[in-house]
Write a protein that holds these residues in place. Structure first.
Motif: not given
Lengths: 266, 339
Positions: A6-15
């Motif tokens: 179960i892996i979340v793909v995330t970044s904080g910043k958009g785009g």
């Protein structure tokens, strides 16, 4: 045998390319024979369905499942090109507050029983939508671009993930422009890693073809001839599955510069 | 079909638009189905388990970029459950507080306007619900403003919802911007009544308001058509227990849900659902029909893969169990369907 991922793909910043990465990784893993479900956790501003070209196949969304209006499998949109891939769409007309971390957990845990990989596409920001997205994750992929602002936000997100007990984190550096790095106009992979100190999963070079594939709803990875970005994603997918794949040589082709120079004088 | 001007489009029952595949997920019971992960280590120490600080220190020492590779021990769990069929998964969901989303209703009665707040199981408004409600009201007021006579009196039907002075004032401000005047508040709540009196409205409390409460057993008659002059944008959903007329476009990501017909005098690019209460005789009409999805009663359809060379007004309707599209000019001449 390992448990389902179960892996979340995330970044904080958009785009910075979260959704593009999710779509392509999902497609690539499915191509590699894994059963994959991608979850759009961006309630209110969903995009993942567009990138996968599945928008017009959506009948029910995750919210309908949670409201008991349909069964879980009815809400899953299966990809026509790649039957191993399914999408759980987000609701477009609701706010991010319309779902709780507990509900998200329930959905994800259920899906992880039926799929090898559950990829969760997190919304930008660190508010409710982000908290929902990470609530059920066991691992995280941090996507960032080599820009100060993106790296700063990624660093904050890494801290939040640690605080929420998501410890297995990997970094994707997206949209690297090797020529600019060489000219010391852009942060290098090393610069980014120095700050974030998260193991690198891969580096994806900047590629105009991504825009084309996004607009067509055809993930890059489906292309007949993979561009450098496509190869990078395919390498990342292999690394995700435990293969040892060396980093691609992204150094800018020098001869082309001389060619251009020569062309100038002829 | 009659003159052959109607084009069949991909359509099917409600959980299956067109050729969407919903094959059952094969139960993957054999361990060999997923090839065993190669156990390759990127570094002597398992990176995912070392703390960030330690890793950071190590990174500073090493000149090269460290590449992470998963290995079996990373997963660290002995969960060996095989994949199950997703259609067998039964989510035990709590449906108590998830009724279909109600919207605010604005209707005229004997020269006055009645503003009905949506009923709900919770009496007070959650912040997000209130915000949504204000957006809805703004949209309704802006998109119908040519018909709203200035200085019309508005009666607010608050049902059993709790409203405070600030919320009443917010509604009043939105109405005032459309030159409407809120005069009277109907409520079943003492608290709301007090707030309304304090704010200077006349109040009717404890009225049963049977004819305002659209309880499910109140009858099947449709409401008067909802007329909107607006672009319905992505994320906007308009529900109406009658027909909907939009003078403008329905953008991709937006949706119209009507118990009756849907008429878009513009480009229909989003999702339109006519006959949402189950009436299969309902139709969807648009000047330019390029929908994401069309739904009539319990049927769902996608638009044909290839768009026509040029668009002309079209009508979508159910014929022989599936949704079809006909050119509007010819539609009137089509023979009436036999069921």
């Amino acid at each position: 045998m390992a448990m389902n991922r179960i892996i979340v793909v995330t970044s904080g910043k958009g785009g910075v390319g979260k959704t593009t990465c999710t779509a392509n990784l999902g497609m690539a893993l499915a191509k590699a024979g894994k059963r994959v479900v991608v979850i759009d956790a961006d309630f209110g501003l969903r995009n993942l369905d567009l990138l996968l070209g599945l928008e017009n196949r959506i009948v029910y969304t995750a919210l309908d499942v949670l409201a008991g209006e349909c069964r879980l499998d009815q809400a899953l949109v299966k990809d026509k090109r790649q039957p191993n891939l399914a999408l759980l769409p987000a609701a477009q007309n609701r706010s991010k507050e319309s779902i709780t971390p507990e509900q998200m957990k329930k959905l994800v845990r259920a899906l992880s029983k039926a799929y090898n990989f559950v990829l969760i596409d997190s919304p930008a920001g660190i508010e409710m939508g982000f908290r929902n997205a990470i609530s059920a994750a066991r691992e995280a992929i941090i996507v960032t671009t080599p820009e100060i602002s993106a790296v700063r936000d990624a660093d904050r997100v890494i801290g939040l993930l640690e605080a929420n007990d998501v410890k297995a984190m990997r970094l994707i550096i997206n949209r690297l422009k090797p020529a600019m790095v060489e000219a010391e106009q852009m942060m290098s992979v090393k610069d980014v890693q120095d700050i974030l100190a998260v193991p690198l999963l891969g580096v994806i070079p900047d590629d105009e073809q991504v825009v084309v594939s996004t607009n067509n709803g055809e993930p890059l990875i489906l292309g007949k001839e993979l561009t450098k970005a496509g190869i990078a994603i395919s390498n990342i997918t292999r690394r995700l599955q435990g293969e040892k794949v060396p980093l691609m040589d992204l150094s800018a082709p020098k001869e082309s510069f001389f060619k251009k120079l020569r062309q100038l004088f002829t | 079909m009659g003159n052959g001007n109607d084009q069949p489009i991909n359509s099917n029952s409600s959980d299956n638009p067109g050729d969407i595949e919903r094959d059952r997920v094969e139960a993957n019971t054999s361990a060999s189905a997923s090839p065993p992960r190669k156990s390759v280590k990127a570094s002597p120490k398992n990176a995912s388990k070392s703390s960030r600080a330690a890793l950071s220190a190590r990174l500073k020492r090493s000149k090269d970029v460290e590449l992470f590779v998963f290995d079996e021990t990373d997963q660290g769990d002995e969960n060996t459950s095989p994949l199950v069929d997703v259609s067998t998964i039964d989510l035990d969901v709590d449906t108590a507080d998830s009724q279909p989303k109600q919207q605010i209703t604005l209707k005229s009665e004997q020269g006055r306007l009645l503003l009905l707040l949506p009923s709900s199981s919770t009496t007070s408004f959650a912040p997000s619900e209130w915000e949504e409600l204000c957006q809805q009201l703004t949209l309704r007021l802006n998109s119908g403003d040519r018909f709203l006579q200035p200085n019309t009196t508005v009666h607010l039907i608050a049902r059993d919802r709790l409203l405070d002075g600030r919320q009443l004032q917010e509604i009043d401000e939105l109405l005032s911007a459309a030159q409407l005047h809120m005069k009277r508040v109907y409520t079943q709540r003492r608290q709301t009544a007090v707030a309304a009196v304090t704010a200077g409205y006349s109040v009717e409390q404890n009225t049963k308001l049977d004819h305002f409460n659209q309880s499910p057993d109140a009858g099947e008659a449709l409401d008067a058509p909802l007329y909107l002059q607006a672009t319905v944008r992505s994320g906007t959903e308009i529900r109406h227990p009658g027909s909907i007329v939009v003078l403008g476009d329905l953008n991709p990501g937006g949706s119209l849900v009507a118990a009756g017909d849907i008429f878009v005098w513009g480009r229909l690019r989003g999702v339109a659902h006519a006959g949402s209460e189950g009436n299969a005789d309902c139709r969807i009409m648009a000047l330019q029909m390029e929908p994401t999805q069309l739904r009539i009663a319990d049927k769902v359809a996608r638009a044909p893969e290839k768009p026509p060379a040029h668009y002309q007004p079209e009508v979508a309707y159910i014929s022989q169990g599936s949704i079809r599209i006909a050119i509007a000019a010819d539609f009137a001449q089509l023979p009436v369907d036999t069921p």
